[in-house]
Design a protein around this motif. Structure first.
Motif, mmCIF file in Angstrom:
data_model
loop_
_atom_site.group_PDB
_atom_site.id
_atom_site.type_symbol
_atom_site.label_atom_id
_atom_site.label_comp_id
_atom_site.label_asym_id
_atom_site.label_seq_id
_atom_site.Cartn_x
_atom_site.Cartn_y
_atom_site.Cartn_z
ATOM 1 N N ASP A 282 0.848 -1.189 0.000
ATOM 2 C CA ASP A 282 0.000 0.000 0.000
ATOM 3 C C ASP A 282 0.889 1.246 0.000
ATOM 4 O OD1 ASP A 282 -1.725 2.098 0.442
ATOM 5 O OD2 ASP A 282 -2.611 1.280 2.268
ATOM 6 N N LEU A 289 -3.184 0.422 7.181
ATOM 7 C CA LEU A 289 -4.285 -0.146 7.951
ATOM 8 C C LEU A 289 -3.789 -1.035 9.080
ATOM 9 C CD1 LEU A 289 -6.768 -1.239 5.111
ATOM 10 C CD2 LEU A 289 -7.003 0.708 6.661
ATOM 11 N N LYS A 413 -11.293 -9.165 -0.240
ATOM 12 C CA LYS A 413 -10.629 -8.252 0.694
ATOM 13 C C LYS A 413 -9.575 -7.401 -0.008
ATOM 14 C CE LYS A 413 -9.556 -9.899 4.659
ATOM 15 N NZ LYS A 413 -8.902 -10.766 5.652
ATOM 16 N N ARG A 416 -10.805 -4.886 -2.506
ATOM 17 C CA ARG A 416 -11.311 -3.670 -1.855
ATOM 18 C C ARG A 416 -10.168 -2.798 -1.356
ATOM 19 N NH1 ARG A 416 -14.773 -7.405 0.789
ATOM 20 N NH2 ARG A 416 -13.564 -7.123 2.718
ATOM 21 N N ARG A 417 -8.947 -3.303 -1.553
ATOM 22 C CA ARG A 417 -7.720 -2.628 -1.102
ATOM 23 C C ARG A 417 -7.656 -2.515 0.418
ATOM 24 N NH1 ARG A 417 -8.564 -1.121 -6.276
ATOM 25 N NH2 ARG A 417 -6.753 -0.566 -7.546
ATOM 26 N N GLN A 418 -8.223 -3.516 1.081
ATOM 27 C CA GLN A 418 -8.160 -3.583 2.545
ATOM 28 C C GLN A 418 -6.929 -4.382 2.946
ATOM 29 O OE1 GLN A 418 -10.571 -1.951 4.616
ATOM 30 N NE2 GLN A 418 -10.927 -1.055 2.600
ATOM 31 N N THR A 419 -5.774 -3.901 2.559
ATOM 32 C CA THR A 419 -4.527 -4.617 2.795
ATOM 33 C C THR A 419 -3.361 -3.641 2.816
ATOM 34 O OG1 THR A 419 -3.120 -6.418 1.976
ATOM 35 C CG2 THR A 419 -4.218 -5.063 0.318
#
Length: 529
Positions: A282, A289, A413, A416-419
Motif C-alpha cells: 500500500d 491499515l 478483501k 477492496r484494497r483492505q490490505t
C-alpha cells in the motif's frame, strides 16, 4: 424475433441423439480452489476464467498454441485507426436455445465495463461498441477505441459474451460484485455459447458441466460430462487421484510429483507458466491499515520497499519452498510474454545487512510491525511462500502479522484494497506486456486502468509510456517503450516480483489434453481413451 424455445429444445435434443458420442464419458477434475461465481465478469482470475471459458466464449479465442483464432467472430479488421470491425458467426445459440446477436455482444461489453465488473482493465481503452450490418447482411459490431489500439483483438480474448435476454430475465444485468458481497442469479446459473453448459453448481463443493449438443462447431473431445471438485488439502487431492476418485488434478503438490510419476497408472504433465508471483504494498494511504507505525506510511519510502526486497531470500524460497519448480523474477512479467526484456530480469541481491541499513536511513532502525495478506489455496505453496517471507523480514526487524486464508475471502478483501502488504500472481491475459502495464503498474482510474494495482503505485512517466505502448504499431519502438516503463518500475520498486511458478497437472494415463502456459484448461481438447 427470437426462436420458439420449445422448438429449439427439440432440435437440440434431436441433434444430440444423432451426433452425440457413442457412450457417456465423465471427466472428474479437482483443483485446490473453486471459481467464485458463474458470472464471467465477476473476477479476473485464471481459475475463474478457465472454468467459465468452457461455458462462455469471447469474440476472439486462442488455439492450442495460444495464437488468436476466430471464436464468436469469424474475422476482424482495423477499418480506421480507432475502429475495429468484427463479423459475427452465424448460427450460434446460447445454452437456453436463443440465438446470439450483435445486441448480446454490445450488452456484454457494456456489462464488462460497468459497475462491479472485474474485467474493466480489458475495456479501459474502449470508447464505444455498436452493432452494424455485416458482410452479406450478417451481423457485425464495431469497437471504437479512445486512441489507436493495434492489440485490441488480443485484449478482448478474455471478455466473454452473455445473453442480454437471459441476464435481464434473471436480474443479472450487472456483474456479481465480490468486493461488496453482492450476488445475483449469475453467481449460480449460466447460459453461454460454449461447448459445455452448466448442469449443477454447489459453491465450494462441486460444479457439473455437460456437453452442449447445440454447439456451433464439431468437437474432438469425447467427454460428455465434467465434474469439477475443489479439494483444498494437498494430501486429500493426491489421495483422490491415487484411489481413482478423480481423473485429473491441478496443481500437483511439489512434494508428490515424483511419487505420482512413479505410479504406472498415472502421469504428470509439467511445463512453464506465464504467471509471475509478486508482493504488493500500500503506497497510497498516509497511514497503513495494519501497522505499528502511526501517522505515516513506511511503504511510501522507496528505501523501505527496497529493504523488504533485499531481505527476501529468493533462492531459499526457490529451493526449499518451491523445490526448484520456480524461476526467480526481477520484472512483473517473464519469458513468453511479448515485450519481455531478458537483460533487465536481474534481481537485486539478497542482502539483510543492506536491508537493515536502508530501514535505518528511512527512520525505522528497530523495524516495525505490519499485516500481510496471503491466499492459501490459489498459487503453488502460496501460504508457505508468505511464511518464508515473514521469517526473512523478521531478521531485519519487520514483524509480519500474517493472515493466510482461502481465496473466497482473500480476493474480495484485497480487491477492496483492505490490505497493507499482499501476495498476488498475474498471467497477462493478452500474453503482451501492455496487459501488465495497464492492469498492474498504471495509476488506478475510473476507466479500469490500474484495476489490479492494489497498492496504488504511481509514476506519471509509466502512465504516459503505457498509453504510448497501447497505440504504437512499430515493434522496435513499442518494445523500447515497454522496456523504459519496466525499468522505471523496477527502479521505483513499485512491486516486489518473486518468481514464475511451474505448472504440474496429474492425471490418469488414459487422459490426453493440452496444457497451455496460461494454466487454462479447455475441456474441448480433452480425450479420455
Amino acid at each position: 424475433m427470437r426462436a420458439d424455445p420449445w422448438r429449439v429444445a427439440v432440435a437440440v435434443t434431436l441433434a444430440a441423439w444423432i451426433a452425440g458420442p457413442a457412450q457417456a464419458v465423465t471427466l472428474r477434475v479437482a483443483n485446490q480452489g473453486d471459481a467464485q461465481a458463474m458470472d464471467p465478469h465477476a473476477l479476473n482470475e485464471a481459475l475463474q476464467l478457465s472454468l467459465l471459458g468452457n461455458v462462455y466464449e469471447p469474440l476472439v479465442g486462442r488455439d492450442r498454441k495460444l495464437a488468436l483464432t476466430p471464436a464468436l467472430a469469424i474475422r476482424w479488421s482495423n477499418t480506421s485507426p480507432t475502429v475495429w470491425r468484427f463479423e459475427l458467426r452465424r448460427g450460434v445459440r446460447f445454452h437456453d436455445g436463443t440465438p446470439m446477436t450483435a445486441a448480446d455482444v454490445v450488452f456484454s461489453f457494456q456489462r464488462a465495463a460497468g459497475e462491479g465488473s472485474d474485467m474493466r482493465s480489458y475495456t479501459a481503452s474502449i470508447k464505444g461498441v455498436r452493432a452494424v450490418v455485416g458482410d452479406g447482411g450478417g451481423e457485425a459490431i464495431e469497437i471504437e477505441t479512445h486512441a489507436p489500439f493495434p492489440i485490441l483483438p488480443e485484449v478482448i480474448s478474455n471478455v466473454y459474451i452473455m445473453s442480454r435476454a437471459w441476464c435481464e430475465a434473471n436480474q443479472a444485468s450487472r456483474p456479481v460484485d465480490r468486493r461488496k458481497g453482492i450476488e445475483n442469479a449469475a453467481s449460480f446459473k449460466a447460459s453461454g455459447t460454449g461447448p459445455f453448459q452448466l448442469k449443477e453448481r454447489q459453491p465450494g463443493t462441486r460444479t457439473v458441466l455437460t456437453r452442449f449438443a447445440g454447439y456451433w462447431s464439431p468437437l474432438t473431445t469425447n467427454v460428455t460430462e465434467v465434474v469439477f471438485t475443489p479439494i483444498g488439502n494437498d494430501a486429500t487431492r493426491v489421495a483422490a487421484l491415487l484411489s481413482g476418485e478423480i481423473d485429473l488434478m491441478e496443481p500437483v503438490p511439489l512434494q508428490d510429483i515424483a511419487r505420482l510419476k512413479a505410479n504406472p497408472a498415472l502421469k504428470v504433465l509439467q511445463g512453464p507458466e506465464l504467471r509471475t508471483v509478486f508482493l504488493g504494498m500500500d503506497q497510497q494511504r498516509d497511514e497503513l491499515l495494519q501497522s505499528s507505525v502511526k501517522g505515516r506510511n513506511p511503504f511510501k519510502d522507496r528505501r523501505v520497499r527496497q529493504a523488504v526486497y533485499q531481505a527476501i531470500d529468493i533462492e531459499a524460497i526457490r529451493t526449499r519452498v518451491m523445490r526448484g519448480a520456480a524461476t526467480p523474477a526481477a520484472l512483473m512479467l517473464g519469458p513468453g510474454v511479448n515485450g519481455y526484456p531478458a537483460d533487465l530480469d536481474r534481481r537485486l541481491p539478497y542482502d539483510p545487512a543492506a536491508a537493515k541499513r536502508l530501514l535505518t536511513e528511512a527512520g525505522y532502525p528497530s523495524g516495525f510491525e505490519v499485516g500481510m495478506n496471503c491466499p492459501n489455496d490459489r498459487y503453488v505453496n502460496d501460504a508457505k511462500i508468505c511464511q518464508a517471507i515473514a521469517a526473512n523480514l523478521a531478521r531485519i526487524g519487520v514483524r509480519i502479522h500474517l493472515q493466510a486464508e482461502a481465496k473466497v475471502t482473500y480476493f474480495p478483501k484485497i480487491l477492496r484494497r483492505q490490505t497493507s502488504l499482499y501476495l498476488l500472481g498475474w498471467t497477462p491475459g493478452t500474453y503482451d506486456a501492455h496487459d501488465v502495464l495497464v492492469a498492474l503498474l498504471a495509476t488506478p482510474n475510473e476507466q479500469g486502468q490500474g484495476q489490479f494495482n492494489l497498492g496504488a503505485y504511481s509514476n506519471a512517466r509509466v502512465d504516459a509510456l503505457t498509453t504510448a505502448v497501447q497505440s504504437e504499431n512499430d515493434p522496435t519502438r513499442r518494445h523500447a517503450l515497454i522496456r523504459e516503463a519496466l525499468e522505471l518500475h523496477a527502479k521505483d520498486i513499485g512491486h516486489i516480483p518473486l518468481h514464475q511458478q511451474a505448472l504440474a497437472w496429474g492425471m490418469k494415463k488414459n487422459v490426453e489434453l493440452v496444457q497451455p502456459p496460461d494454466n487454462m484448461m479447455p475441456f474441448k481438447w480433452v480425450v479420455v481413451k
